[in-house]
Design a protein around this motif. Structure first.
Motif, short mmCIF file in Angstrom:
data_model
loop_
_atom_site.label_atom_id
_atom_site.label_comp_id
_atom_site.label_asym_id
_atom_site.label_seq_id
_atom_site.Cartn_x
_atom_site.Cartn_y
_atom_site.Cartn_z
N GLN A 147 8.85 -4.88 -0.45
CA GLN A 147 9.16 -5.56 1.16
C GLN A 147 8.34 -5.41 2.29
O GLN A 147 8.01 -4.17 2.59
CB GLN A 147 10.69 -5.01 1.53
N VAL A 148 7.70 -6.57 2.64
CA VAL A 148 6.90 -6.69 3.64
C VAL A 148 7.27 -7.50 4.77
O VAL A 148 7.68 -8.67 4.50
CB VAL A 148 5.47 -7.30 3.15
N THR A 149 7.21 -7.21 5.80
CA THR A 149 7.81 -7.94 7.19
C THR A 149 6.62 -8.87 7.87
O THR A 149 5.49 -8.22 8.07
CB THR A 149 8.62 -6.99 8.07
N ILE A 150 6.87 -9.96 7.95
CA ILE A 150 6.31 -10.77 8.72
C ILE A 150 6.98 -11.61 9.64
O ILE A 150 8.01 -12.20 9.53
CB ILE A 150 5.45 -11.77 7.78
N ASP A 151 6.74 -11.34 11.22
CA ASP A 151 7.69 -11.65 12.21
C ASP A 151 7.54 -13.40 12.61
O ASP A 151 7.90 -13.77 13.68
CB ASP A 151 8.00 -10.82 13.05
N GLY A 152 6.62 -14.08 11.86
CA GLY A 152 6.25 -15.61 12.48
C GLY A 152 4.89 -15.80 12.08
O GLY A 152 4.12 -14.79 11.45
N MET A 153 4.33 -16.72 12.46
CA MET A 153 3.07 -17.06 12.44
C MET A 153 2.02 -16.48 13.50
O MET A 153 2.28 -16.59 14.66
CB MET A 153 2.80 -18.50 12.45
N LYS A 191 -4.18 -9.20 -6.22
CA LYS A 191 -3.31 -9.40 -7.44
C LYS A 191 -2.39 -8.23 -7.54
O LYS A 191 -2.77 -7.00 -7.78
CB LYS A 191 -4.40 -9.32 -8.77
N LEU A 192 -1.16 -8.54 -7.04
CA LEU A 192 -0.14 -7.54 -6.95
C LEU A 192 0.73 -7.37 -8.21
O LEU A 192 1.29 -8.58 -8.56
CB LEU A 192 0.83 -8.06 -5.69
N PRO A 193 1.07 -6.39 -8.66
CA PRO A 193 1.66 -6.12 -9.98
C PRO A 193 3.13 -6.15 -9.65
O PRO A 193 3.82 -5.32 -10.53
CB PRO A 193 0.97 -4.95 -10.39
N PHE A 194 3.68 -6.35 -8.56
CA PHE A 194 4.99 -6.22 -8.24
C PHE A 194 5.38 -7.65 -7.53
O PHE A 194 4.52 -8.31 -6.91
CB PHE A 194 5.42 -5.05 -7.56
N GLU A 195 6.64 -7.86 -7.57
CA GLU A 195 7.14 -8.86 -6.63
C GLU A 195 7.17 -8.65 -5.18
O GLU A 195 7.56 -7.24 -4.82
CB GLU A 195 8.47 -9.48 -7.08
N VAL A 196 7.13 -9.34 -4.28
CA VAL A 196 7.08 -9.13 -2.86
C VAL A 196 8.01 -10.09 -2.11
O VAL A 196 8.12 -11.16 -2.44
CB VAL A 196 5.65 -9.48 -2.17
#
Length: 451
Positions: free
Chosen positions: A212-218, A246-251
């Motif tokens: 889980q990665v948080t992005i709070d807007g642009m 290249k991420l070996p997991f879902e985000v």
């Protein structure tokens, strides 16, 4: 009607059938049909006027009427006490493990300073001695539970400030699970700033399947709340990491929605889709309303919080996306087999308490789930969480149609801030129509008319 040569049968009511107490109904716009969601069985389907009429008189029908089996399969009628079943499920969750769950904080430090964060961050990393205690705790939990599966969530603070601990502890816990012939899986909650290809590959080797990665807007909107400790933007680097690695997991990109960024929900969702397409990574968007915390209040930097209809809008989008079968417990805080461990080895029942040793119930060194109260340093801090599961200690909750969905709400918030009901509690039709819109999506239900 009885078949030829047979006498009259019992009515469905005499056979014990009745409409579920956990049905929610909404008219489908532009049609004469109705959408009915059943919160206990976790189904949503569209019904014709004839079907809804038959449901309304179901107890008068012959028990062999063909509609009985169809309605029963979808859970909109039942021949048992669903609330009693939920309460039994709540009791069982405490004692019958599907697996053990550990939320491990290798550090409580963080490289960000987000104003709404519920934690009071502390420098330092988990010592070698505490790491030994964590492995010993996992061993005791497997022994006491008889479970074969183990799931670890890496948390903090910012866990990627201590990748060496994640790697070394993962190897030991994975070996423990393999030794017991069990399955091991892991996830991570990270701000994404410190992701590199080397770190991502390490997490893949450590069986991390989700992040889980948080992005709070642009751009600047994100940077206004999710900035480096001491100041400094973070949006461009996080976006580049998700796009270029290249991420070996879902985000799952979490959007902490508040008054200052709610207008960017659609734009951020589109941006996340673009990131997924450009990178080939498995990335999706997840909005979540910001809620207050004592730490945020003390900082004097309160973010404008969502409330009322706005919370309902965000909540409906969020909750419709994770519609599921009803359950007797809300989260791991309601089972003895899920614990959080902070960097000093203190044990907690909730993520929101991992930085608060005053409400710890024990330590990784001493606590043994085979004798959970005698080995707890503060048994009340354990039992108070467990006792908020079904049967919920609140008569209004027990009578509420939403009970299978919310199970009384977050136990931590109930204990320390008061009960928080489903944001759209008084607008069930909006929720049902949000579910109806998902009918036929991949993985939603068993047929084209069931979500």
């Amino acid at each position: 009607m009885a078949k030829e040569g047979q006498g009259p049968g019992r009515t469905a009511g005499e056979a014990g059938w009745h409409a579920s107490r956990y049905n929610l109904v909404a008219p489908v716009p532009g049609t004469k049909n109705a959408a009915i969601a059943n919160l206990f069985r976790g189904t949503c389907a569209e019904y014709t006027p004839l079907e809804t009429y038959l449901l309304s008189v179901v107890e008068e029908l012959d028990e062999r009427h063909p509609i009985i089996e169809r309605l029963a399969r979808r859970g909109v009628i039942a021949d048992f006490d669903e609330r009693a079943a939920l309460e039994a499920m709540g009791r069982a969750a405490c004692a019958m493990p599907r697996g053990i769950g550990l939320t491990i904080c290798p550090t409580m430090g963080c490289n960000f300073d987000c104003p709404y964060c519920f934690e009071d961050h502390k420098a330092g990393k988990m010592s070698a001695e505490v790491q030994d205690d964590v492995v010993a705790l996992a061993t005791r939990m497997l022994d006491a539970s008889g479970a074969k599966g183990m799931h670890v969530t890496w948390f903090g603070g910012e866990p990627l400030l201590a990748p060496d601990i994640i790697e070394s502890l993962s190897a030991r816990l994975m070996a423990l699970a393999e030794e017991r012939g069990g399955e091991y899986s892991a996830g991570i909650i990270t701000n994404g700033y410190l992701l590199t290809q080397e770190v991502a590959d390490m997490l893949g080797r450590c069986e991390v399947k989700s992040a889980q990665v948080t992005i709070d807007g642009m751009g600047a909107t994100h940077d206004s709340t999710r900035h480096l400790a001491g100041g400094g933007p973070t949006f461009e680097r996080i976006a580049a990491n998700l796009r270029e690695l290249k991420l070996p997991f879902e985000v799952s990109v979490r959007h902490n929605v508040h008054e200052g960024n709610k207008a960017e929900m659609d734009g951020l969702e589109a941006f996340v889709r673009e990131l997924a397409e450009e990178s080939g990574n498995d990335i999706d968007y997840y909005p979540a309303p910001v809620s207050g915390s004592e730490v945020a209040d003390a900082r004097g930097e309160q973010v404008g919080l969502l409330c009322g209809a706005d919370a309902s809008e965000v909540g409906i989008r969020q909750e419709a996306g994770r519609f599921a079968v009803g359950r007797g417990h809300y989260c791991g805080a309601h089972t003895i087999w899920g614990v959080g461990v902070d960097a000093e080895g203190n044990l907690q029942k909730c993520w929101e308490a991992v930085d608060k040793p005053a409400i710890s119930f024990g330590t990784a060194r001493d606590w043994d789930p085979a004798d959970p109260l005698a080995t707890a340093s503060d048994p009340d801090n354990l039992t108070m969480y467990l006792n908020t599961a079904c049967p919920v200690p609140d008569d209004e909750c027990r009578e509420c149609v939403w009970l299978p969905h919310c199970v009384g709400g977050c136990p931590h918030r109930r204990l320390f801030y008061g009960r928080k009901c489903v944001a759209f509690r008084d607008e069930p039709e909006r929720y049902v129509l949000a579910l109806h819109a998902r009918i036929g999506e991949k993985g939603q239900g068993t047929g084209p008319k069931t979500a």
